[in-house]
Design a protein around this motif. Structure first.
Motif, short mmCIF file in Angstrom:
data_model
loop_
_atom_site.label_atom_id
_atom_site.label_comp_id
_atom_site.label_asym_id
_atom_site.label_seq_id
_atom_site.Cartn_x
_atom_site.Cartn_y
_atom_site.Cartn_z
N ASN A 2 0.86 -1.17 0.00
CA ASN A 2 0.00 0.00 0.00
C ASN A 2 0.90 1.23 0.00
N ARG A 25 3.25 -0.10 3.43
CA ARG A 25 2.85 -1.18 4.32
C ARG A 25 2.70 -2.47 3.52
N PHE A 27 1.04 -6.31 3.62
CA PHE A 27 -0.05 -7.01 4.31
C PHE A 27 0.01 -8.53 4.18
N LYS A 28 0.58 -9.04 3.12
CA LYS A 28 0.57 -10.48 2.87
C LYS A 28 1.38 -11.21 3.94
N ARG A 30 1.11 -11.07 7.05
CA ARG A 30 1.43 -10.18 8.17
C ARG A 30 0.19 -10.01 9.03
N LYS A 31 0.32 -9.22 10.07
CA LYS A 31 -0.84 -8.94 10.91
C LYS A 31 -1.85 -8.11 10.13
N LEU A 32 -3.06 -8.01 10.64
CA LEU A 32 -4.16 -7.37 9.93
C LEU A 32 -3.85 -5.92 9.55
N THR A 33 -3.14 -5.20 10.39
CA THR A 33 -2.83 -3.80 10.12
C THR A 33 -1.61 -3.63 9.21
N GLY A 34 -0.93 -4.72 8.87
CA GLY A 34 0.25 -4.66 8.02
C GLY A 34 1.49 -4.24 8.80
N ASP A 35 2.61 -4.31 8.14
CA ASP A 35 3.89 -3.89 8.73
C ASP A 35 4.52 -2.83 7.85
N LYS A 36 5.22 -1.89 8.46
CA LYS A 36 5.93 -0.87 7.70
C LYS A 36 7.05 -1.54 6.91
#
Length: 72
Positions: A2, A25, A27-28, A30-36
């Motif tokens: 994103n 970010r 998302f695949k 990863r946690k629901l909020t994504g990772d930087k």
């Protein structure tokens, strides 16, 4: 991935090389909020920013006639 329009930056390394980076970010898997995340990219990202007409996304594009009828 994103990415927003302001996620592309250019920096200079300690030895004087220009580095073009994108931050966003992931998302695949990863946690629901994504990772930087941060990626080193080609300088063509600057061209993308110039020709892209999406006001929010770096890789978005809105056709001029997105909602006009099309003949098949």
């Amino acid at each position: 991935m994103n990415t927003t329009r302001d996620c592309a930056t250019t920096t200079t390394s300690p030895v004087g090389r220009r580095r073009h980076k994108i931050t966003g970010r992931v998302f695949k898997h990863r946690k629901l909020t994504g990772d930087k995340a941060e990626w080193i990219v080609h300088e063509a990202v600057g061209v993308v920013k110039e020709i892209n007409n999406d006001p929010e996304l770096l890789f978005g594009y809105t056709p001029a006639r997105a909602h006009s009828p099309r003949l098949l």
